[in-house]
Motif scaffolding. Sequence first.
Motif, PDB file in Angstrom:
ATOM      1  N   LEU A  27       7.550   6.061  -4.481  1.00 24.21           N
ATOM      2  CA  LEU A  27       8.259   5.484  -3.344  1.00 24.21           C
ATOM      3  C   LEU A  27       7.411   5.625  -2.082  1.00 24.21           C
ATOM      4  O   LEU A  27       7.254   4.677  -1.311  1.00 24.21           O
ATOM      5  N   LEU A  28       6.853   6.810  -1.893  1.00 24.33           N
ATOM      6  CA  LEU A  28       5.986   7.047  -0.738  1.00 24.33           C
ATOM      7  C   LEU A  28       4.734   6.165  -0.808  1.00 24.33           C
ATOM      8  O   LEU A  28       4.331   5.562   0.195  1.00 24.33           O
ATOM      9  N   LEU A  29       4.154   6.064  -1.972  1.00 22.97           N
ATOM     10  CA  LEU A  29       2.975   5.215  -2.156  1.00 22.97           C
ATOM     11  C   LEU A  29       3.302   3.751  -1.856  1.00 22.97           C
ATOM     12  O   LEU A  29       2.521   3.054  -1.198  1.00 22.97           O
ATOM     13  N   SER A  30       4.456   3.308  -2.311  1.00 21.51           N
ATOM     14  CA  SER A  30       4.866   1.924  -2.058  1.00 21.51           C
ATOM     15  C   SER A  30       5.012   1.654  -0.568  1.00 21.51           C
ATOM     16  O   SER A  30       4.686   0.558  -0.092  1.00 21.51           O
ATOM     17  N   THR A  31       5.459   2.644   0.159  1.00 23.39           N
ATOM     18  CA  THR A  31       5.570   2.503   1.617  1.00 23.39           C
ATOM     19  C   THR A  31       4.186   2.456   2.241  1.00 23.39           C
ATOM     20  O   THR A  31       3.911   1.595   3.094  1.00 23.39           O
TER      21      THR A  31
END
Length: 65
Positions: A27-31
């Motif tokens: 999720l953090l990477l996608s952001t």
Amino acid sequence: MVKKGTLDVANFFQISLGSLHETEYYLLLSTDLHYITNEVFEHRDLEIKEIKAILISLIKTVRSS
């Protein structure tokens, strides 16, 4: 003494917690890669934190019984 079935359940919850940590990372990477907006991130991150708290509570409860 803790029953084998109880240990299996605790282990299952522990694996689930590990999967949740992976989800949190992606999720953090996608952001960071701008695949999702900050608004989506904040909403999902809140859900992850709630689920994490539930799982940790379940793990503690199962292991102490």
